[in-house]
Design an enzyme around this catalytic site. Structure first.
Site, PDB file in Angstrom:
ATOM      1  N   LEU A  65       2.566  32.491   5.858  1.00  0.00           N
ATOM      2  CA  LEU A  65       3.013  33.847   6.187  1.00  0.00           C
ATOM      3  C   LEU A  65       1.959  34.868   5.767  1.00  0.00           C
ATOM      4  O   LEU A  65       1.083  34.565   4.961  1.00  0.00           O
ATOM      5  CB  LEU A  65       4.353  34.103   5.495  1.00  0.00           C
ATOM      6  CG  LEU A  65       5.463  33.121   5.934  1.00  0.00           C
ATOM      7  CD1 LEU A  65       6.657  33.193   5.008  1.00  0.00           C
ATOM      8  CD2 LEU A  65       5.866  33.388   7.382  1.00  0.00           C
ATOM      9  N   PRO A  66       2.068  36.111   6.281  1.00  0.00           N
ATOM     10  CA  PRO A  66       0.988  37.070   6.016  1.00  0.00           C
ATOM     11  C   PRO A  66       0.804  37.447   4.537  1.00  0.00           C
ATOM     12  O   PRO A  66      -0.331  37.451   4.047  1.00  0.00           O
ATOM     13  CB  PRO A  66       1.391  38.300   6.839  1.00  0.00           C
ATOM     14  CG  PRO A  66       2.323  37.792   7.885  1.00  0.00           C
ATOM     15  CD  PRO A  66       3.022  36.615   7.274  1.00  0.00           C
ATOM     16  N   THR A  96      -1.507  33.427   1.301  1.00  0.00           N
ATOM     17  CA  THR A  96      -2.193  34.012   0.139  1.00  0.00           C
ATOM     18  C   THR A  96      -1.360  35.185  -0.347  1.00  0.00           C
ATOM     19  O   THR A  96      -1.185  36.170   0.383  1.00  0.00           O
ATOM     20  CB  THR A  96      -3.598  34.515   0.528  1.00  0.00           C
ATOM     21  OG1 THR A  96      -4.338  33.413   1.071  1.00  0.00           O
ATOM     22  CG2 THR A  96      -4.337  35.064  -0.685  1.00  0.00           C
ATOM     23  N   LYS A 171      -7.761  31.487  -5.317  1.00  0.00           N
ATOM     24  CA  LYS A 171      -7.992  31.909  -3.927  1.00  0.00           C
ATOM     25  C   LYS A 171      -8.389  33.396  -3.871  1.00  0.00           C
ATOM     26  O   LYS A 171      -9.261  33.810  -3.104  1.00  0.00           O
ATOM     27  CB  LYS A 171      -6.722  31.634  -3.123  1.00  0.00           C
ATOM     28  CG  LYS A 171      -6.586  32.363  -1.817  1.00  0.00           C
ATOM     29  CD  LYS A 171      -7.461  31.781  -0.724  1.00  0.00           C
ATOM     30  CE  LYS A 171      -7.427  32.692   0.486  1.00  0.00           C
ATOM     31  NZ  LYS A 171      -8.174  32.258   1.603  1.00  0.00           N
ATOM     32  N   LYS A 246      -5.448  43.186   2.014  1.00  0.00           N
ATOM     33  CA  LYS A 246      -4.343  42.702   1.166  1.00  0.00           C
ATOM     34  C   LYS A 246      -4.907  41.883   0.000  1.00  0.00           C
ATOM     35  O   LYS A 246      -4.544  42.086  -1.155  1.00  0.00           O
ATOM     36  CB  LYS A 246      -3.402  41.841   2.004  1.00  0.00           C
ATOM     37  CG  LYS A 246      -2.355  41.126   1.201  1.00  0.00           C
ATOM     38  CD  LYS A 246      -1.894  39.815   1.827  1.00  0.00           C
ATOM     39  CE  LYS A 246      -2.951  38.838   2.171  1.00  0.00           C
ATOM     40  NZ  LYS A 246      -2.585  37.475   2.391  1.00  0.00           N
TER      41      LYS A 246
HETATM   42  P1  NAD Z   1      -1.092  35.857  11.064  1.00  0.00           P
HETATM   43  O1  NAD Z   1      -0.651  37.257  10.885  1.00  0.00           O
HETATM   44  O2  NAD Z   1      -1.935  35.459  12.223  1.00  0.00           O
HETATM   45  O3  NAD Z   1       0.193  34.876  11.087  1.00  0.00           O
HETATM   46  C1  NAD Z   1       1.335  35.040  10.288  1.00  0.00           C
HETATM   47  C2  NAD Z   1       2.532  34.572  11.101  1.00  0.00           C
HETATM   48  O4  NAD Z   1       3.698  34.652  10.280  1.00  0.00           O
HETATM   49  C3  NAD Z   1       2.805  35.449  12.338  1.00  0.00           C
HETATM   50  O5  NAD Z   1       2.855  34.613  13.483  1.00  0.00           O
HETATM   51  C4  NAD Z   1       4.153  36.102  12.025  1.00  0.00           C
HETATM   52  O6  NAD Z   1       4.948  36.307  13.177  1.00  0.00           O
HETATM   53  C5  NAD Z   1       4.771  35.065  11.110  1.00  0.00           C
HETATM   54  N1  NAD Z   1       5.849  35.588  10.271  1.00  0.00           N
HETATM   55  C6  NAD Z   1       5.879  36.705   9.514  1.00  0.00           C
HETATM   56  N2  NAD Z   1       7.049  36.797   8.867  1.00  0.00           N
HETATM   57  C7  NAD Z   1       7.781  35.724   9.224  1.00  0.00           C
HETATM   58  C8  NAD Z   1       9.077  35.247   8.888  1.00  0.00           C
HETATM   59  N3  NAD Z   1       9.866  35.913   8.041  1.00  0.00           N
HETATM   60  N4  NAD Z   1       9.497  34.088   9.444  1.00  0.00           N
HETATM   61  C9  NAD Z   1       8.709  33.415  10.292  1.00  0.00           C
HETATM   62  N5  NAD Z   1       7.470  33.793  10.649  1.00  0.00           N
HETATM   63  C10 NAD Z   1       7.016  34.934  10.120  1.00  0.00           C
HETATM   64  O7  NAD Z   1      -1.800  35.468   9.688  1.00  0.00           O
HETATM   65  P2  NAD Z   1      -2.848  34.263   9.435  1.00  0.00           P
HETATM   66  O8  NAD Z   1      -4.210  34.742   9.746  1.00  0.00           O
HETATM   67  O9  NAD Z   1      -2.309  33.018  10.050  1.00  0.00           O
HETATM   68  O10 NAD Z   1      -2.751  34.178   7.839  1.00  0.00           O
HETATM   69  C11 NAD Z   1      -1.617  33.626   7.186  1.00  0.00           C
HETATM   70  C12 NAD Z   1      -1.919  33.568   5.705  1.00  0.00           C
HETATM   71  O11 NAD Z   1      -3.089  32.767   5.485  1.00  0.00           O
HETATM   72  C13 NAD Z   1      -2.215  34.946   5.074  1.00  0.00           C
HETATM   73  O12 NAD Z   1      -1.653  34.995   3.797  1.00  0.00           O
HETATM   74  C14 NAD Z   1      -3.738  34.967   5.012  1.00  0.00           C
HETATM   75  O13 NAD Z   1      -4.195  35.803   3.965  1.00  0.00           O
HETATM   76  C15 NAD Z   1      -4.065  33.518   4.778  1.00  0.00           C
HETATM   77  N6  NAD Z   1      -5.372  33.066   5.270  1.00  0.00           N
HETATM   78  C16 NAD Z   1      -5.839  33.436   6.493  1.00  0.00           C
HETATM   79  C17 NAD Z   1      -7.085  32.978   6.932  1.00  0.00           C
HETATM   80  C18 NAD Z   1      -7.645  33.354   8.287  1.00  0.00           C
HETATM   81  O14 NAD Z   1      -8.844  33.091   8.522  1.00  0.00           O
HETATM   82  N7  NAD Z   1      -6.846  33.939   9.183  1.00  0.00           N
HETATM   83  C19 NAD Z   1      -7.829  32.120   6.130  1.00  0.00           C
HETATM   84  C20 NAD Z   1      -7.316  31.713   4.908  1.00  0.00           C
HETATM   85  C21 NAD Z   1      -6.070  32.185   4.490  1.00  0.00           C
END
Ligand code: NAD
Length: 296
Positions: A65-66, A96, A171, A246
């Site tokens: 999740l975000p 994260t 992280k 964030k």
């Molecule tokens: P994103 O915003 O693309 O995806 C998050 C998903 O969670 C969305 O599809 C959203 O609809 C869903 N969501 C939100 N609330 C929800 C709920 N209550 N129930 C179900 N689904 C829900 O984010 P991301 O890029 O996939 O990143 C996710 C996590 O991973 C974050 O914490 C980010 O910091 C971490 N992260 C991201 C990356 C990257 O390169 N994108 C790399 C490492 C870590």
């Protein structure tokens, strides 16, 4: 563990879930965005109607999740994961989030008899797609061993950082460094180009010299220097500036709480904030180059 619930099918969660499905796990998925669920169902997953429905049969629950508030709600709500998961299920939050919140959620899980890991990842969307992520795990070692077969289907390196919350802390340190490196690389490339250098040639030189780092080796911010990176597709997908902001906020909170000196982290946070205010929030964080190049 055969039945896996996967919640959060965004830029990272979707390819991670796909790798578990490819490895033969029975996946039930949920996301607030119906199209994301639809794509996962096309790839062989079952759709959960809501969080509670998604997790009720699962041997392990993985969330991606975000941010902190999303994890808090997903786990702690009256119809959330802790209230709805099957007895004995292993809970794994790969989002994260704030390290103290991770501890609080793990304590709430433990009070209902669930083992929980914080397991944020590094490696970006390309790493998620290629199953080469690094998992940075906080929690009990024997729970990590239970989760290891799942992590191995989605990643390559698995680290035990310490107890609950330690994965998040490690992280956050990593991402603060990444944010600073991306700014450094962008400034170096903008300086070179402003002085007549070809960004591709300069990037090739840096990648084999002492200034090299992840952003020059696999995630170059200059459009057209590398294929298959956000910079070469209009900074779409990847790791959003808002998500990096964030993480820099989490680093600032941890620094304030511990008295650690993170001056460059604070400067980086200001720069990404300015970039987000100028419209870069939804773009990949490597788009900070645009703000830097526009100033020079
Ligand atoms: P994103 O915003 O693309 O995806 C998050 C998903 O969670 C969305 O599809 C959203 O609809 C869903 N969501 C939100 N609330 C929800 C709920 N209550 N129930 C179900 N689904 C829900 O984010 P991301 O890029 O996939 O990143 C996710 C996590 O991973 C974050 O914490 C980010 O910091 C971490 N992260 C991201 C990356 C990257 O390169 N994108 C790399 C490492 C870590």
């Amino acid at each position: 563990m055969q039945n896996i619930a996967f919640i959060g099918l965004g830029n990272m969660g979707a390819p991670m879930a796909q790798n578990l499905a490819k490895a033969g796990y029975a996946l039930t998925v949920f996301d607030l965005v119906p199209a994301a669920v639809g794509d996962a169902v096309k790839a062989g997953a079952s759709a959960g109607k809501a969080v509670a429905d998604c997790v009720k049969q699962a041997d392990a629950v993985i969330t991606m999740l975000p941010a902190t508030e999303h994890s808090r709600k997903a786990y702690l709500a009256p119809d959330g994961i802790i209230a709805s998961a099957k007895k004995g299920a292993l809970l794994v939050d790969c989002s994260t989030i704030n390290a103290d919140a991770a501890k609080e959620i793990a304590d709430a899980a433990a009070s209902r008899g669930f083992a929980m890991l914080d397991a944020p990842v590094s490696g970006g969307t390309a790493g998620a797609a290629a199953a080469t992520l690094t998992f940075i795990v906080g929690g009990a070692e024997n729970d990590l061993e239970r989760a290891r077969p799942l992590f191995e289907k989605m990643g390559k390196n698995i680290f035990h950082a310490g107890g609950s919350g330690a994965g998040q802390m490690a992280k956050i340190c990593n991402n603060m460094l990444l944010a600073i490196q991306m700014i450094g690389t962008s400034e170096a490339l903008a300086l070179g180009v402003a002085n007549g250098l070809d960004p591709k040639v300069l990037s090739g030189i840096i990648a084999k010299s002492s200034g090299r780092n992840w952003t020059t080796e696999v995630y170059n911010p200059w459009p057209g220097v590398m294929e298959n990176v956000p910079a070469s597709r209009g900074y779409a997908g990847g790791f959003g500036t808002d998500l990096m902001l964030k993480d820099l906020g989490l680093a600032a909170e941890a620094a304030a709480a511990s008295g650690a000196n993170t001056q460059l982290g604070a400067v980086a946070r200001d720069m990404y904030r300015r970039h987000a205010a100028q419209g870069g929030g939804n773009l990949d964080f490597s788009s900070i180059l645009n703000t830097i190049a526009a100033i020079s």
